[in-house]
Scaffold this motif. Structure first.
Motif, PDB file in Angstrom:
ATOM      1  N   ARG A 178       0.832  -1.219   0.000  1.00  0.00           N
ATOM      2  CA  ARG A 178       0.000   0.000   0.000  1.00  0.00           C
ATOM      3  C   ARG A 178       0.861   1.261   0.000  1.00  0.00           C
ATOM      4  N   GLU A 179       2.088   1.155   0.568  1.00  0.00           N
ATOM      5  CA  GLU A 179       3.009   2.284   0.570  1.00  0.00           C
ATOM      6  C   GLU A 179       3.502   2.569  -0.848  1.00  0.00           C
ATOM      7  N   ILE A 180       3.789   1.501  -1.598  1.00  0.00           N
ATOM      8  CA  ILE A 180       4.224   1.655  -2.986  1.00  0.00           C
ATOM      9  C   ILE A 180       3.112   2.302  -3.809  1.00  0.00           C
ATOM     10  N   VAL A 181       1.890   1.832  -3.622  1.00  0.00           N
ATOM     11  CA  VAL A 181       0.752   2.377  -4.375  1.00  0.00           C
ATOM     12  C   VAL A 181       0.557   3.853  -4.049  1.00  0.00           C
ATOM     13  N   LYS A 182       0.658   4.218  -2.775  1.00  0.00           N
ATOM     14  CA  LYS A 182       0.464   5.607  -2.348  1.00  0.00           C
ATOM     15  C   LYS A 182       1.528   6.530  -2.947  1.00  0.00           C
ATOM     16  N   ILE A 183       2.792   6.116  -2.859  1.00  0.00           N
ATOM     17  CA  ILE A 183       3.877   6.931  -3.401  1.00  0.00           C
ATOM     18  C   ILE A 183       3.760   7.031  -4.918  1.00  0.00           C
ATOM     19  N   TYR A 184       3.415   5.934  -5.563  1.00  0.00           N
ATOM     20  CA  TYR A 184       3.219   5.935  -7.020  1.00  0.00           C
ATOM     21  C   TYR A 184       2.159   6.961  -7.408  1.00  0.00           C
ATOM     22  N   SER A 185       1.040   6.966  -6.672  1.00  0.00           N
ATOM     23  CA  SER A 185      -0.052   7.903  -6.961  1.00  0.00           C
ATOM     24  C   SER A 185       0.398   9.352  -6.792  1.00  0.00           C
ATOM     25  N   GLU A 186       1.140   9.627  -5.722  1.00  0.00           N
ATOM     26  CA  GLU A 186       1.503  11.007  -5.389  1.00  0.00           C
ATOM     27  C   GLU A 186       2.706  11.516  -6.171  1.00  0.00           C
ATOM     28  N   GLU A 187       3.657  10.650  -6.476  1.00  0.00           N
ATOM     29  CA  GLU A 187       4.923  11.103  -7.036  1.00  0.00           C
ATOM     30  C   GLU A 187       5.116  10.767  -8.523  1.00  0.00           C
ATOM     31  N   ILE A 188       4.456   9.731  -9.012  1.00  0.00           N
ATOM     32  CA  ILE A 188       4.713   9.297 -10.386  1.00  0.00           C
ATOM     33  C   ILE A 188       3.619   9.791 -11.334  1.00  0.00           C
ATOM     34  N   ILE A 189       2.370   9.365 -11.101  1.00  0.00           N
ATOM     35  CA  ILE A 189       1.305   9.825 -11.997  1.00  0.00           C
ATOM     36  C   ILE A 189       0.641  11.101 -11.490  1.00  0.00           C
ATOM     37  N   ARG A 190       0.852  11.412 -10.204  1.00  0.00           N
ATOM     38  CA  ARG A 190       0.332  12.637  -9.585  1.00  0.00           C
ATOM     39  C   ARG A 190      -1.175  12.792  -9.803  1.00  0.00           C
ATOM     40  N   LYS A 191      -1.846  11.700  -9.532  1.00  0.00           N
ATOM     41  CA  LYS A 191      -3.306  11.664  -9.537  1.00  0.00           C
ATOM     42  C   LYS A 191      -3.754  10.832  -8.353  1.00  0.00           C
ATOM     43  N   LEU A 198      -6.080   7.976  -6.712  1.00  0.00           N
ATOM     44  CA  LEU A 198      -6.531   6.717  -7.307  1.00  0.00           C
ATOM     45  C   LEU A 198      -7.944   6.807  -7.884  1.00  0.00           C
ATOM     46  N   PRO A 199      -8.882   7.528  -7.227  1.00  0.00           N
ATOM     47  CA  PRO A 199     -10.210   7.656  -7.848  1.00  0.00           C
ATOM     48  C   PRO A 199     -10.195   8.396  -9.183  1.00  0.00           C
ATOM     49  N   GLU A 200      -9.142   9.172  -9.443  1.00  0.00           N
ATOM     50  CA  GLU A 200      -9.068   9.940 -10.689  1.00  0.00           C
ATOM     51  C   GLU A 200      -8.557   9.115 -11.876  1.00  0.00           C
ATOM     52  N   LEU A 201      -8.143   7.903 -11.634  1.00  0.00           N
ATOM     53  CA  LEU A 201      -7.565   7.096 -12.712  1.00  0.00           C
ATOM     54  C   LEU A 201      -8.627   6.764 -13.761  1.00  0.00           C
ATOM     55  N   SER A 212      -7.689  -4.149   0.259  1.00  0.00           N
ATOM     56  CA  SER A 212      -8.193  -2.851   0.713  1.00  0.00           C
ATOM     57  C   SER A 212      -8.177  -1.823  -0.413  1.00  0.00           C
ATOM     58  N   ILE A 213      -7.240  -1.988  -1.360  1.00  0.00           N
ATOM     59  CA  ILE A 213      -7.173  -1.091  -2.519  1.00  0.00           C
ATOM     60  C   ILE A 213      -8.155  -1.550  -3.593  1.00  0.00           C
ATOM     61  N   GLN A 214      -8.163  -2.853  -3.850  1.00  0.00           N
ATOM     62  CA  GLN A 214      -9.000  -3.384  -4.922  1.00  0.00           C
ATOM     63  C   GLN A 214     -10.491  -3.196  -4.626  1.00  0.00           C
ATOM     64  N   ASP A 215     -10.875  -3.307  -3.355  1.00  0.00           N
ATOM     65  CA  ASP A 215     -12.288  -3.180  -2.982  1.00  0.00           C
ATOM     66  C   ASP A 215     -12.873  -1.809  -3.315  1.00  0.00           C
ATOM     67  N   LYS A 216     -12.011  -0.821  -3.453  1.00  0.00           N
ATOM     68  CA  LYS A 216     -12.499   0.537  -3.729  1.00  0.00           C
ATOM     69  C   LYS A 216     -12.815   0.749  -5.207  1.00  0.00           C
ATOM     70  N   GLY A 217     -12.543  -0.284  -6.031  1.00  0.00           N
ATOM     71  CA  GLY A 217     -12.931  -0.212  -7.437  1.00  0.00           C
ATOM     72  C   GLY A 217     -12.061   0.671  -8.293  1.00  0.00           C
ATOM     73  N   TYR A 218     -10.820   0.937  -7.856  1.00  0.00           N
ATOM     74  CA  TYR A 218      -9.922   1.754  -8.663  1.00  0.00           C
ATOM     75  C   TYR A 218      -9.535   1.013  -9.943  1.00  0.00           C
ATOM     76  N   ASN A 219      -9.116   1.756 -10.934  1.00  0.00           N
ATOM     77  CA  ASN A 219      -8.742   1.178 -12.225  1.00  0.00           C
ATOM     78  C   ASN A 219      -7.301   0.654 -12.157  1.00  0.00           C
ATOM     79  N   ILE A 220      -7.130  -0.411 -11.370  1.00  0.00           N
ATOM     80  CA  ILE A 220      -5.803  -0.958 -11.075  1.00  0.00           C
ATOM     81  C   ILE A 220      -5.818  -2.470 -11.299  1.00  0.00           C
ATOM     82  N   LYS A 221      -4.730  -2.974 -11.878  1.00  0.00           N
ATOM     83  CA  LYS A 221      -4.523  -4.413 -12.016  1.00  0.00           C
ATOM     84  C   LYS A 221      -3.259  -4.803 -11.276  1.00  0.00           C
TER      85      LYS A 221
END
Length: 423
Positions: free
Chosen positions: A91-104, A106-109, A132-141
């Motif tokens: 979840r830490e990797i996903v959070k940093i990826y969202s904030e630092e790499i794509i800068r969006k 997760l609901p904005e994907l 916990s991430i997948q249950d929120k229905g984000y556009n993630i695989k």
């Protein structure tokens, strides 16, 4: 690890974010499993790739990433290996990826992003984090790999039950070895093998494959020291750290006996006596070896499922490379290669009466392995005792053709040719 260090590590592991190529070995072979994984990427479920250490799970992920990067923005692909960084959480990797790499957020994907988590079994309770991430229905695989089936299963637990696609990556098959060597061949079916024009070349290469096994690191230079190092990593990184092993000497002793006697029935009582340990310990350690993909069982084929699993199985080492470390008869090694090839077609069994090495019930095939310079019709007679709906095969060293024995056709097929066949 501090946040800045994690970001630096993420950039290091994802060079394509900097428009650099995906780092692959010099000879990266497209594995037979790759088309299935590419198809899985369309699914919402988590794909988990499991298999023995050093069979090429990481290379497979990188090949998939390379293929993906041809079609979509490279920032939408995130790879992270937990092999030496198990203290970092998914979840830490996903959070940093969202904030630092794509800068969006997760609901904005709007377009799907892909996370490839290597050696995920190192992370405790990873399944709940992914859920916990997948249950929120984000556009993630999510695609994850692991070297232990039991720990991948534990990680999935109830949280991801029914939400995963588990794929097994096995050691290199002979066709994959041929692709590694850049050799063309025509793949036939088991029932109708194609005897190729370049048979002499294939026989020479099969002898190399029979010596080297299915671990690609050994293909340029067969090093027993490297093989021992790989085995030690499996023991001390994938078994001892993950399972309650109190006696590593017994664990190693069991594996050595199994390698020397691959394709033979296991006698738990004799193991316990020879290794000065308890019967229960032998059964537990055998399960650890199987969960870590070092061995596989072949149960007797009988009508009643419960009855067949009560009886002592035959044990096959999962990769014949390990027979180089200890003495193993050539015939047993040959049967192991045949078994490991045929299990790609369907789950094999063996037969007790008549005694038949390998049975494929769904395909109705019975296979006896006689890997020696000359074979006789008497070698194939047990096969003819089976019902007429079974197709009969005698696997040989060189002999090819058909024998009629007691009114039944028996197909003679060299082991190297068998290993190029499909279902």
């Amino acid at each position: 690890m501090e946040r800045e260090e994690i970001i630096e590590e993420m950039y290091s592991q994802n060079p394509w974010w900097r428009s650099e190529p995906v780092k692959l070995p010099d000879k990266a072979v497209e594995r037979n499993l790759m088309p299935q994984i590419l198809e899985d990427l369309k699914s919402e479920r988590v794909t988990t790739i499991v298999g023995l250490r050093r069979v090429g799970k990481t290379t497979l992920l990188k090949l998939i990433i390379e293929e993906l990067s041809k079609e979509l923005e490279r920032e939408r692909i995130c790879y992270f290996s937990f092999d030496l960084a198990e203290q970092i959480q998914p979840r830490e990797i996903v959070k940093i990826y969202s904030e630092e790499i794509i800068r969006k957020t997760l609901p904005e994907l709007e377009e799907r992003v892909y996370f490839f988590f290597d050696e995920i079994q190192k992370v405790k309770d990873w399944g709940n984090q992914v859920k916990s991430i997948q249950d929120k229905g984000y556009n993630i695989k999510f695609v994850a790999t692991g070297s232990s089936s039991i720990n991948i299963t534990k990680g999935i637990g109830e949280s991801l039950a029914g939400r995963t696609l588990v794929r097994r990556l096995r050691p290199f098959s002979f066709p994959e070895f041929l692709m590694y060597r850049n050799v063309d061949f025509e793949r036939g079916e088991l029932e109708e093998p194609i005897y190729p024009d370049n048979s002499e070349k294939l026989r020479i290469l099969f002898n190399e494959y029979m010596e080297a096994g299915g671990l690609p690191e050994l293909y340029e230079e067969m090093s027993l020291e490297l093989l021992k190092q790989i085995l030690d990593l499996v023991f001390f990184r994938d078994i001892v750290n993950l399972f309650p092993v109190k006696r590593t000497d017994v664990l190693k002793g069991i594996f050595r006996i199994l390698v020397e006697n691959t394709a033979q029935k296991v006698n738990y009582t004799k193991f316990a006596r020879d290794l000065d340990t308890q019967y229960r310990t032998v059964k537990e350690y055998l399960q650890y070896l199987e969960d870590s993909f070092l061995i596989q069982r072949s149960h007797p084929y009988e009508g009643r499922r419960l009855k067949r699993y009560r009886k002592n199985p035959k044990i096959y080492v999962a990769d014949h490379a390990y027979t180089n470390l200890w003495k193993c008869e050539e015939g047993l090694k040959a049967e192991t290669i045949a078994f490991n090839h045929l299990k790609r077609i369907e789950k094999p069994f063996h037969l007790k009466d008549p005694e038949i090495d390998i049975v494929l019930p769904e395909n109705k095939c019975a296979i006896e392995v006689k890997y020696k310079p000359e074979v006789r019709k008497s070698d194939a007679k047990p096969l003819t005792k089976l019902s007429n709906d079974f197709k009969l095969f005698l696997v040989t060293k060189e002999n090819y053709g058909t024998w009629n024995i007691n009114g039944r056709d028996v197909q003679l097929i060299p082991l190297w040719l068998l290993c190029t066949s499909t279902s």
